[in-house]
Design an enzyme around this catalytic site. Structure first.
Site, PDB file in Angstrom:
ATOM      1  N   LYS A  76       1.070  -0.892  -0.163  1.00  0.00           N
ATOM      2  CA  LYS A  76      -0.372   0.370   0.045  1.00  0.00           C
ATOM      3  C   LYS A  76       0.678   1.342  -0.126  1.00  0.00           C
ATOM      4  O   LYS A  76       1.727   1.523   0.963  1.00  0.00           O
ATOM      5  CB  LYS A  76      -0.582  -0.213   1.234  1.00  0.00           C
ATOM      6  N   SER A 154      -9.996   1.196   3.316  1.00  0.00           N
ATOM      7  CA  SER A 154      -9.030   2.551   1.886  1.00  0.00           C
ATOM      8  C   SER A 154      -7.800   1.724   1.234  1.00  0.00           C
ATOM      9  O   SER A 154      -7.089   1.785   0.377  1.00  0.00           O
ATOM     10  CB  SER A 154      -8.692   3.169   2.816  1.00  0.00           C
ATOM     11  N   SER A 178     -10.315  -1.004   7.288  1.00  0.00           N
ATOM     12  CA  SER A 178      -9.540  -0.440   5.755  1.00  0.00           C
ATOM     13  C   SER A 178      -8.860  -1.677   5.238  1.00  0.00           C
ATOM     14  O   SER A 178      -8.732  -1.709   4.174  1.00  0.00           O
ATOM     15  CB  SER A 178      -8.603   0.395   5.670  1.00  0.00           C
TER      16      SER A 178
END
Lengths: 487, 106
Positions: A76, A154, A178
């Protein structure tokens, strides 16, 4: 070739170690798929050339000791990576090239993993659909009637990349769901470890008392291996827990006979689709078949978790994001004086959702409102944690759905912040209480989109969470239905 | 001395003046369009969080962190981290060993 990207992390590493597959072949197969998968918009930054040369080095020098030897892994874009641009999917960090490496990612590379690139996410991890990214939507590899679906958020680039075989596994971050919600939306496994299990050092901060890094993988064994790799005490993070090193993969065990599983009645919410309730019921039967004992439990303050979260998380965010001032890193706008430069930089650099949360956070922390909102939310947070402490005297783990719906269409919830926030109704309480929880793929809805079940554990009892998930995984027999339509 | 608001809804409503004040505190430039959209969004979020007023929590200790451990103390030894060159590397405007900002003293 071509089938390498279908292998699980555990299998791939074992084949690389036994020299059945070279690190270079593994890396090349991933690179080839990534190049053909631009449509999904999973990557913000690719480091494919460096990956290939690193993989060669692993083969040439026979560096096969690490538990992730040769595993091609993208992460990420919230983890600071040395000499590789790190943006948190925000315009305000465009061009930021860290001079240091986050603890979690440095553990990956120390154990032999190869960096493929940085994965798209909601801006500063604020979102549940990946639609707030400054670099565009990520597209879910699952599709409904030719319509594009969100990958969750997310960590949406992470979830889509694992589901589409663009990385063998990844690490995301989870502040209110997330990791788990996008895992559920894309048919993969996602674990939020106990707060303190993995170091937060070098991760772009959103809400520091809630943020936690964790694995997102093809199955439960891979998840245990990744947790082995990234967890552990770090003196650079004062909230990292000084617990003894555990071996989650080695101790992974399907025997959950006699384990007490709680079913919280407050997680039955209005308007929850019948297929989610049905899936939950199936989960309960699978647990029973595995020999677990099912107990009805009550977590009475569940309904207050979301409003509590939407005070605490923005409050912490408004403070954490004060550092983006156009002076030390990233984007800078002009202004006639210092204040105007700050204001223009932040106005042009942040997207709408981030501004909304900074504004809410600033408001609830401002003089005269601090007690009415922020302090009150911290008091309710105590009640929510007490609920869990109490039920964990009676049960070993808790089973719930991961999200109240399957993945939705792009744009469907974009204009209504509250309806977007409601996605996190089953995941947010876990962050507030600092507990570990996993989402595992458990079936499909009528339109063919994946659904997830969540298992919540006691603090630092990831092993029970993983073992229960391992037992369920066998009963579920989930098979990915991703069809490579974008290639 | 702080004046604590009671929980009447009038105090919880965000108007244009409040949005202007909050955007000033947040160092985010504001304009008509931004203010209108924030009035709408912030009020809906505040209305949502008002549910917390149903609870009687006057005797509840606030929870700011779930971490229940003594803070770790490192050995007091010098380490070469955060060197000047590294810190300045990402600055959009710099001069020699300094960050450059718009003039702040007349």
């Amino acid at each position: 070739m071509g089938e390498i990207t279908k292998l699980t992390l555990v299998n791939l590493v074992s084949k690389i170690k036994s020299k059945e597959i070279s690190a270079l072949d593994a890396c090349s197969d991933y690179v080839n798929r990534i190049v053909k998968s631009k449509k999904l918009n999973t990557f913000v930054t690719e480091t494919l050339e460096q990956a290939i040369s690193f993989a060669k080095k692993i083969d040439d020098n026979n560096l096969k000791e690490g538990i992730l030897s040769g595993a091609p892994i993208a992460v990420k874009d919230l983890f600071c990576t040395k000499n590789v641009e790190t943006t948190a999917s925000s315009k305000i960090l465009k061009g930021f090239v860290p001079t240091y490496e986050s603890t979690v990612t440095s553990k990956l590379w120390e154990r032999g993993a190869v960096l493929l690139g940085k994965l798209n996410c909601d801006e500063f991890a604020m979102g549940s659909s990946n639609e707030t990214s400054a670099f565009g939507n990520v597209i879910n590899p699952y599709k409904v009637n030719d319509e594009n679906i969100v990958p969750g958020g997310s960590s949406g680039g992470c979830s889509a990349a694992v589901a589409a075989d663009l990385t063998v596994a990844t690490v995301g971050t989870d502040t209110g769901g997330s990791i788990r919600q996008p895992a559920a939306f894309t048919g993969i496994v996602g674990l939020k470890p106990t707060y303190g299990r993995c170091s937060r050092w070098g991760i772009v901060a959103f809400a520091s008392s809630l943020d936690q890094a964790g694995p997102m993988t093809k199955n439960v064994s891979d998840c245990a291996l990744m947790l082995d790799a990234i967890s552990g005490f770090d003196e650079k993070d004062s909230t990292s827990a000084n617990t003894k090193k555990e071996e989650f993969l080695k101790n992974l065990n399907r025997n959950i006979k006699g384990l007490k599983i709680g079913i919280p009645k407050e997680y039955i919410v209005d308007d929850m689709p019948k297929e989610i309730q049905d899936l939950w019921d199936k989960g309960i039967s699978w647990m029973k078949e595995s020999g677990a004992i099912i107990k009805d439990i009550s977590l009475p303050h569940t309904k207050y978790a979301l409003p509590t979260y939407y005070i605490i998380a923005p409050a912490e965010a408004s403070s954490n994001l004060a550092r983006y001032d156009g002076v030390r890193y990233g984007f800078r706008a002009s202004g006639k004086d210092l204040n105007e430069m700050y204001e223009n930089t932040r106005s042009l650099g942040f997207g709408n959702e981030v501004k909304r949360r900074i504004m809410i956070g600033t408001y609830v922390l401002s003089s005269g409102y601090y007690d009415a909102y922020y302090l009150k939310a911290q008091q309710v947070r105590r009640l929510i944690k007490n609920d869990f402490d109490l039920v964990f005297k009676d049960v070993d783990a808790i089973l719930t759905p991961t999200a109240p719906s399957s993945a939705f269409k792009i744009g469907e919830k974009k204009d209504d912040p509250i309806s977007m926030y409601l996605n996190d109704v089953f995941t947010v309480p876990i962050n507030l209480a600092g507990l570990p929880a996993i989402s595992i793929p458990a079936g499909f809805d009528q339109s063919g989109l994946p659904l997830g079940l969540q298992i919540i554990g006691k603090p630092f009892d990831e092993q029970t969470v993983l073992n229960s998930a391992y037992a369920l995984e066998e009963k579920i027999g989930f098979k990915s239905q991703v069809k490579d339509w974008w290639m | 001395m702080l004046i604590y608001p009671n929980f009447s809804s009038s105090l919880m409503t965000i108007n244009k003046e409040t949005v202007k004040k909050i955007s000033k505190l947040s160092r985010i430039a504001s304009n008509e369009e931004f203010e209108n959209s924030m009035i709408k969004d912030l009020n809906s979020i505040l209305k949502f969080v008002e549910q917390l007023n149903e609870l009687n929590i006057s005797n509840t200790e606030p929870l700011s962190s779930v971490v229940d451990q003594k803070l770790y103390q490192r050995d007091d030894v010098e380490k070469k981290i955060n060197e000047k060159k590294d810190i300045l590397q990402n600055s959009p405007v710099k001069n020699e060993n300094y960050f450059v900002v718009p003039k702040i003293i007349e």
